[in-house]
Motif scaffolding. Sequence first.
Motif, PDB file in Angstrom:
ATOM      1  N   GLU A  62       0.828  -1.204   0.000  1.00 37.69           N
ATOM      2  CA  GLU A  62       0.000   0.000   0.000  1.00 37.69           C
ATOM      3  C   GLU A  62       0.863   1.255   0.000  1.00 37.69           C
ATOM      4  O   GLU A  62       0.578   2.234  -0.696  1.00 37.69           O
ATOM      5  CB  GLU A  62      -0.934   0.002   1.210  1.00 37.69           C
ATOM      6  CG  GLU A  62      -2.049  -1.009   1.131  1.00 37.69           C
ATOM      7  CD  GLU A  62      -2.879  -1.044   2.400  1.00 37.69           C
ATOM      8  OE1 GLU A  62      -2.623  -0.246   3.329  1.00 37.69           O
ATOM      9  OE2 GLU A  62      -3.792  -1.882   2.465  1.00 37.69           O
ATOM     10  N   ALA A  63       1.944   1.226   0.775  1.00 37.23           N
ATOM     11  CA  ALA A  63       2.842   2.382   0.830  1.00 37.23           C
ATOM     12  C   ALA A  63       3.520   2.598  -0.520  1.00 37.23           C
ATOM     13  O   ALA A  63       3.676   3.739  -0.979  1.00 37.23           O
ATOM     14  CB  ALA A  63       3.886   2.188   1.917  1.00 37.23           C
ATOM     15  N   GLU A  64       3.920   1.521  -1.183  1.00 39.95           N
ATOM     16  CA  GLU A  64       4.556   1.636  -2.489  1.00 39.95           C
ATOM     17  C   GLU A  64       3.569   2.170  -3.516  1.00 39.95           C
ATOM     18  O   GLU A  64       3.919   3.005  -4.353  1.00 39.95           O
ATOM     19  CB  GLU A  64       5.095   0.277  -2.942  1.00 39.95           C
ATOM     20  CG  GLU A  64       6.297  -0.192  -2.167  1.00 39.95           C
ATOM     21  CD  GLU A  64       6.732  -1.593  -2.576  1.00 39.95           C
ATOM     22  OE1 GLU A  64       6.085  -2.201  -3.448  1.00 39.95           O
ATOM     23  OE2 GLU A  64       7.722  -2.073  -2.005  1.00 39.95           O
ATOM     24  N   ASN A  65       2.337   1.680  -3.463  1.00 38.54           N
ATOM     25  CA  ASN A  65       1.323   2.144  -4.419  1.00 38.54           C
ATOM     26  C   ASN A  65       1.046   3.631  -4.242  1.00 38.54           C
ATOM     27  O   ASN A  65       0.926   4.370  -5.216  1.00 38.54           O
ATOM     28  CB  ASN A  65       0.019   1.350  -4.266  1.00 38.54           C
ATOM     29  CG  ASN A  65       0.159  -0.064  -4.767  1.00 38.54           C
ATOM     30  OD1 ASN A  65       1.045  -0.360  -5.553  1.00 38.54           O
ATOM     31  ND2 ASN A  65      -0.706  -0.944  -4.309  1.00 38.54           N
ATOM     32  N   SER A  66       0.960   4.088  -3.002  1.00 35.78           N
ATOM     33  CA  SER A  66       0.707   5.501  -2.774  1.00 35.78           C
ATOM     34  C   SER A  66       1.902   6.355  -3.211  1.00 35.78           C
ATOM     35  O   SER A  66       1.737   7.457  -3.733  1.00 35.78           O
ATOM     36  CB  SER A  66       0.371   5.760  -1.302  1.00 35.78           C
ATOM     37  OG  SER A  66       1.471   5.441  -0.478  1.00 35.78           O
ATOM     38  N   ALA A  67       3.113   5.844  -3.027  1.00 36.35           N
ATOM     39  CA  ALA A  67       4.297   6.573  -3.454  1.00 36.35           C
ATOM     40  C   ALA A  67       4.355   6.656  -4.970  1.00 36.35           C
ATOM     41  O   ALA A  67       4.726   7.694  -5.537  1.00 36.35           O
ATOM     42  CB  ALA A  67       5.566   5.906  -2.918  1.00 36.35           C
ATOM     43  N   GLU A  68       3.986   5.585  -5.651  1.00 34.63           N
ATOM     44  CA  GLU A  68       3.991   5.596  -7.116  1.00 34.63           C
ATOM     45  C   GLU A  68       2.941   6.561  -7.657  1.00 34.63           C
ATOM     46  O   GLU A  68       3.183   7.264  -8.631  1.00 34.63           O
ATOM     47  CB  GLU A  68       3.731   4.183  -7.639  1.00 34.63           C
ATOM     48  CG  GLU A  68       4.872   3.218  -7.443  1.00 34.63           C
ATOM     49  CD  GLU A  68       4.515   1.790  -7.862  1.00 34.63           C
ATOM     50  OE1 GLU A  68       3.375   1.568  -8.315  1.00 34.63           O
ATOM     51  OE2 GLU A  68       5.389   0.932  -7.727  1.00 34.63           O
ATOM     52  N   GLU A  69       1.776   6.581  -7.020  1.00 35.46           N
ATOM     53  CA  GLU A  69       0.718   7.474  -7.471  1.00 35.46           C
ATOM     54  C   GLU A  69       1.132   8.946  -7.298  1.00 35.46           C
ATOM     55  O   GLU A  69       0.889   9.762  -8.160  1.00 35.46           O
ATOM     56  CB  GLU A  69      -0.578   7.202  -6.697  1.00 35.46           C
ATOM     57  CG  GLU A  69      -1.221   5.895  -7.072  1.00 35.46           C
ATOM     58  CD  GLU A  69      -2.433   5.577  -6.222  1.00 35.46           C
ATOM     59  OE1 GLU A  69      -2.786   6.399  -5.339  1.00 35.46           O
ATOM     60  OE2 GLU A  69      -3.038   4.516  -6.412  1.00 35.46           O
TER      61      GLU A  69
END
Length: 62
Positions: free
Chosen positions: A48-55
Amino acid sequence: MNRKKKLNEIHTKRVKKANSKLHSTSKPRYISKEERAKIESQVAENSEAENSAEESSAEEGM
């Protein structure tokens, strides 16, 4: 005869013990249900943290 047998048994036990230390098992270590749940929750949080960082980085690039 008994003394000889006893000495042979002691010797074979020592040899078996030494050989068993040399061979490692290919069986994976047991992970309890609780530990598996913890690991899964950590993986979910990381993804989830990686997805938010990518977004957020994708929005900055636009």
